[in-house]
Design a protein around this motif. Structure first.
Motif, PDB file in Angstrom:
ATOM      1  N   HIS A 193      -1.765   3.797   5.949  1.00 36.84           N
ATOM      2  CA  HIS A 193      -1.164   2.537   6.398  1.00 36.84           C
ATOM      3  C   HIS A 193      -0.536   2.718   7.770  1.00 36.84           C
ATOM      4  O   HIS A 193      -0.730   1.903   8.679  1.00 36.84           O
ATOM      5  N   SER A 212      -9.412   0.336   2.171  1.00 38.08           N
ATOM      6  CA  SER A 212      -9.439  -0.839   3.061  1.00 38.08           C
ATOM      7  C   SER A 212      -8.312  -1.822   2.732  1.00 38.08           C
ATOM      8  O   SER A 212      -7.903  -2.596   3.596  1.00 38.08           O
ATOM      9  N   TYR A 213      -7.790  -1.794   1.500  1.00 31.55           N
ATOM     10  CA  TYR A 213      -6.711  -2.726   1.153  1.00 31.55           C
ATOM     11  C   TYR A 213      -5.448  -2.465   1.986  1.00 31.55           C
ATOM     12  O   TYR A 213      -4.559  -3.321   2.073  1.00 31.55           O
ATOM     13  N   GLN A 273      -5.339  -2.166   5.170  1.00 36.22           N
ATOM     14  CA  GLN A 273      -5.450  -2.760   6.506  1.00 36.22           C
ATOM     15  C   GLN A 273      -4.321  -3.769   6.719  1.00 36.22           C
ATOM     16  O   GLN A 273      -4.169  -4.678   5.909  1.00 36.22           O
ATOM     17  N   PRO A 274      -3.518  -3.603   7.767  1.00 31.76           N
ATOM     18  CA  PRO A 274      -2.436  -4.573   8.005  1.00 31.76           C
ATOM     19  C   PRO A 274      -3.036  -5.937   8.298  1.00 31.76           C
ATOM     20  O   PRO A 274      -4.052  -6.038   8.973  1.00 31.76           O
ATOM     21  N   LYS A 275      -2.386  -6.977   7.773  1.00 33.38           N
ATOM     22  CA  LYS A 275      -2.933  -8.332   7.962  1.00 33.38           C
ATOM     23  C   LYS A 275      -2.704  -8.813   9.374  1.00 33.38           C
ATOM     24  O   LYS A 275      -1.628  -8.563   9.931  1.00 33.38           O
ATOM     25  N   PRO A 333       0.838  -1.874   1.515  1.00 34.67           N
ATOM     26  CA  PRO A 333       0.478  -2.920   0.557  1.00 34.67           C
ATOM     27  C   PRO A 333       0.183  -2.309  -0.804  1.00 34.67           C
ATOM     28  O   PRO A 333      -0.239  -1.162  -0.899  1.00 34.67           O
TER      29      PRO A 333
END
Lengths: 69, 178
Positions: free
Chosen positions: A36, A64-65, A67-69, B97
């Motif tokens: 991250h 891949s989750y 990935q910063p939005k 996240p």
């Protein structure tokens, strides 16, 4: 914490295996934080994958989750 | 016949509720697929209250169990010279996240084993609904999982867990479990 202190002995089978599991979980958590951070700093998936010792496809599929939005 | 169908339907709802809450507990406690320890935490929140009551009889609650899970993990890491705060060493400014929600309920191996044991024990529950304390009965059969280590840290033996769980189930039966 009032729980009794148990000093596990890595020479003890039960404790050694518990250490393996704890390390695996810790490695997963550390990986999520580190990847991250790398993505926040603009690292490419190719670079991240090289640092993790996996293919770019494998890294992206698994992480891949993050990935910063 | 209809009653049996309704009971099975309720059991399906109970189990799916357990899986959902176990999944959330796993994500909150550091990610990864839910293990038996997360199913125990989920059982403590079930409305039937049997797991919570069994825990109370043993002088436990969810907070103490979470503390014991953390303690057994720290102990395991310390045994190989690693401080549990090592994961905090990487500060990314914001927490990463949470992991993706699996498409289907994807428990980890110890979670899957526990659910399988719940299914296998169906015949011993003849005539009654699946209750939270049944999760404790299933967990009591484990020996080497984080949950079983947590119970040992708390000084609770499997036999004590079984007795408390069965007592809680018996007292729920008198009032007609959900």
């Amino acid at each position: 914490m009032s729980l009794p202190q148990h000093a596990p002995d890595p020479g003890n089978t039960e404790d050694a295996l518990a250490a393996v599991l704890a390390l695996r979980q810790m490695a997963d958590e550390l990986e999520a934080r580190a990847v991250h951070l790398a993505l926040l700093r603009g690292w490419s998936w190719a670079r991240i994958a090289e640092a993790l010792g996996v293919s770019k496809q494998a890294a992206h599929r698994r992480l891949s989750y993050l990935q910063p939005k | 016949m209809f009653q049996m169908f309704m009971r099975k339907l309720q059991d399906v709802r109970t189990l799916s509720g357990l899986c959902t809450v176990a999944e959330e507990a796993a994500r909150r406690l550091g990610g990864g697929a839910p293990g038996s320890e997360h199913f125990i935490l989920a059982a403590l929140e079930l409305p039937d209250g049997t797991a919570a009551r069994a825990f109370a009889e043993l002088g436990l609650d969810a907070a103490r169990f979470r503390e014991a899970l953390s303690a057994q993990r720290s102990d395991a890491l310390a045994s190989v010279g690693i401080s549990a705060s090592a994961t905090q060493a990487v500060q990314s400014g914001s927490a990463p996240p949470a992991g993706p929600r699996p498409a289907l309920y994807e428990a980890g191996p110890s979670g899957q084993s526990l659910v399988q044991r719940l299914a296998d024990a169906r015949s011993t529950r003849a005539g009654r609904s699946l209750l939270g304390a049944d999760v404790l009965l299933a967990a009591a059969q484990e020996n080497h999982t984080p949950a079983s280590r947590a119970f040992r840290t708390l000084g609770i033996r499997s036999e004590q867990l079984v007795v408390a769980a069965n007592r809680s189930i018996a007292s729920a039966g008198g009032r007609g479990a959900a």
